[in-house]
Design an enzyme around this catalytic site. Structure first.
Site, PDB file in Angstrom:
ATOM      1  N   GLU A   4      -3.083   0.824   1.104  1.00 32.08           N
ATOM      2  CA  GLU A   4      -2.865   1.763  -0.219  1.00 32.08           C
ATOM      3  C   GLU A   4      -1.985   0.977  -1.189  1.00 32.08           C
ATOM      4  O   GLU A   4      -2.393   1.284  -2.599  1.00 32.08           O
ATOM      5  CB  GLU A   4      -1.949   3.021   0.297  1.00 32.08           C
ATOM      6  N   ARG A  26      -2.296  -1.990  -2.642  1.00 33.33           N
ATOM      7  CA  ARG A  26      -3.152  -2.630  -3.552  1.00 33.33           C
ATOM      8  C   ARG A  26      -3.734  -1.745  -4.323  1.00 33.33           C
ATOM      9  O   ARG A  26      -4.250  -2.171  -5.620  1.00 33.33           O
ATOM     10  CB  ARG A  26      -4.282  -3.385  -2.752  1.00 33.33           C
ATOM     11  N   ASP A  54      -4.361   2.973   4.876  1.00 36.81           N
ATOM     12  CA  ASP A  54      -2.914   2.311   5.183  1.00 36.81           C
ATOM     13  C   ASP A  54      -3.116   0.889   4.161  1.00 36.81           C
ATOM     14  O   ASP A  54      -2.064   0.193   4.244  1.00 36.81           O
ATOM     15  CB  ASP A  54      -2.715   2.003   6.378  1.00 36.81           C
ATOM     16  N   LYS A 109       0.203   5.330  10.644  1.00 36.22           N
ATOM     17  CA  LYS A 109       0.895   4.546  11.465  1.00 36.22           C
ATOM     18  C   LYS A 109       1.314   5.014  12.762  1.00 36.22           C
ATOM     19  O   LYS A 109       1.754   6.041  13.001  1.00 36.22           O
ATOM     20  CB  LYS A 109       2.045   3.895  10.572  1.00 36.22           C
ATOM     21  N   ASP A 150       9.128   0.138   1.956  1.00 43.40           N
ATOM     22  CA  ASP A 150       7.817   0.057   1.170  1.00 43.40           C
ATOM     23  C   ASP A 150       7.619   0.157  -0.296  1.00 43.40           C
ATOM     24  O   ASP A 150       6.891  -0.124  -1.068  1.00 43.40           O
ATOM     25  CB  ASP A 150       6.856   0.943   1.821  1.00 43.40           C
TER      26      ASP A 150
END
Length: 488
Positions: free
Chosen positions: A338, A340, A336, A266, A277
């Site tokens: 990740e 799921r 990114d 990112k 997150d």
């Protein structure tokens, strides 16, 4: 940092008393206190939503706060009018650093209208108390200097002990979720989340099991392992169980303690919010805590895959192919994407091992959900019409709106891979939906609903703007799922 909730006479021994009413009840406010009537007659207070005014008087509580609930035409409903107005009063009282104890009086008509939207007066009183506690929340790690001011006590009139007990249970669940999400990654990494879960299990008598690397490898949880591979903090799957009898419900919460994006790194500015997150996993822990304290008649299991997504020589790579717990092979289109992957392993494990009647997942999953709905609603997707409708209603009652997006089979085509069963990304368009379609592959056809809370899990530039969200994590999802569990 927290104050206590209470019920009783609002004016006894407090530093300020607040009167909460909508525009339709200005005459009631006039009758409450001559000073309030004078200010209303001057036109300086109109009881608009979130409008709060401080007055000073001789005798009784020295400070009088008038807090408006807007008009009956407010789109958000009477229960949310009540919550917002109570929270606005608390926020105003906190600005007055000398106020330690606040009494709140709610106009009867507003309370009755809110009660009609829920399950009676005790429910409406509970909503007011929980909103007050949320507005009185602060997360602080200050070692020196002035810490945020919170009220030592908030007392509601009218009130009853049942409403107070229920409010404390829900408020504690929301606070737990906010504390975990607000904590920086160096304090609340995967190991810190496990320690918090173990302490929660000890306090509430919950069952707990934590799957570490060896067990994850033997079970074939390739998603959790791959995402956690780049970090020095070991990945794990935290499982909390509450047995209250009744329907079997599995709640799965994404807990990426810090998301740097992996090798698809990112940009630096985007990382500044990535401690949040883990908000889905934090909410899952808050939900099970609230359910246990409420003694709800459900069998509830919370599965929290806890990882860090970091770049290193060990990190998983774009175009790697990994094998998931249910045997599905996944081509990595973007490291990114990740969340799921870890959620998929947890969903598949929950479906096979616990065979739940209902599965609900909460995840800060996609920026696409924020693009679609902004910071004012979660994105809701489901494979079951009845569950989706119940969850929509629960979200509205809780004041945490969720908006349904389609999950038509055609969206699966965007996930096609030439080298594996599926890709983990479906391209730029409909990103929130294709993420949900990916997750759907792992629920084994069981009734399942997905809440993408990326836009609402913490206060961002464009909201959510509510007086019970002073900033930071919101705890979004705890109240919604508790409402759903009650409806079962």
């Amino acid at each position: 940092m927290r104050g206590s909730l209470a019920v009783g006479k609002a004016g006894d021994g407090v530093d300020a008393v607040a009167y909460v009413a909508g525009r339709e009840a200005l005459d009631w406010l006039r009758a409450v206190d001559p000073l309030a009537g004078h200010v209303i007659d001057l036109g300086d207070f109109r009881a608009g939503l979130e409008e709060a005014l401080v007055l000073y008087r001789m005798g009784g509580a020295p400070r009088l706060i008038l807090s408006g609930a807007g008009g009956e035409d407010e789109w958000l409903g009477h229960a949310e009018r009540l919550r917002v107005a109570v929270a606005a009063a608390v926020r105003q009282a906190r600005r007055l650093k000398q106020v330690k104890r606040l009494g709140i009086v709610v106009e009867k008509g507003l309370l009755e209208k809110a009660a009609e939207e829920g399950s009676g007066e005790a429910w409406a009183l509970e909503q007011a108390l929980v909103a007050a506690d949320m507005a009185n929340y602060a997360y602080s790690l200050h070692g020196r200097g002035e810490r945020p001011h919170v009220l030592a006590e908030i007392r509601l009139e009218p009130g009853n002990e049942k409403a107070l007990e229920q409010a404390r249970a829900v408020a504690e669940g929301v606070r737990l979720a906010r504390d975990l999400a607000n904590a920086p990654a160096n304090i609340m990494g995967p190991d810190g989340l496990e320690q918090e879960a173990r302490e929660l299990a000890r306090r509430l008598g919950l069952g707990i099991r934590v799957l570490h690397r060896g067990e994850l490898e033997s079970l074939g949880m390739g998603g959790i392992l791959a995402v956690g591979e780049g970090s020095d903090s070991e990945p794990r799957l935290i499982i909390l169980e509450y047995h209250g009898g009744g329907k079997k419900v599995a709640v799965i919460g994404k807990a990426v303690a810090f998301d740097a994006g992996g090798l698809d790194l990112k940009p630096p500015q985007a990382m500044l919010e990535m401690k949040y997150d883990k908000s889905g996993g934090a909410a899952a822990m808050g939900i099970v805590a609230a359910a246990a304290r409420l003694r709800l008649p459900v069998d509830l299991v919370a599965l929290i895959p806890a990882v860090e997504n970091m770049p290193s020589g060990r990190a998983y790579k774009p175009l790697d192919v990994i094998r998931m717990y249910n045997g599905t092979t996944v081509e990595i289109g973007n490291t990114d994407a990740e969340g799921r992957l870890i959620m998929a392993d947890a969903l598949a494990y929950a479906a096979e091992r616990y065979k739940p009647d209902i599965m609900i997942d909460l995840a800060t999953l996609t920026g696409a959900a924020v693009v679609a709905l902004g910071n004012h609603a979660a994105a809701l997707m489901s494979n079951n019409e009845e569950l989706a409708s119940k969850l929509e209603r629960a979200a509205w009652r809780a004041g945490e709106p969720a908006w349904r997006l389609p999950t038509w089979p055609v969206y699966e085509k965007q996930l096609e891979s030439k080298t594996a069963d599926t890709s983990n990304v479906g391209g730029r368009w409909a990103g929130a939906i294709t993420a949900a379609k990916f997750l759907e592959k792992f629920v084994d056809g069981r009734p399942w609903a997905h809440l993408d809370i990326a836009g609402v899990a913490w206060v961002q530039d464009k909201g959510p703007w509510k007086p019970y969200y002073p900033g930071g994590a919101t705890g979004w999802g705890v109240r919604t799922v508790v409402e759903l569990l009650r409806s079962l």
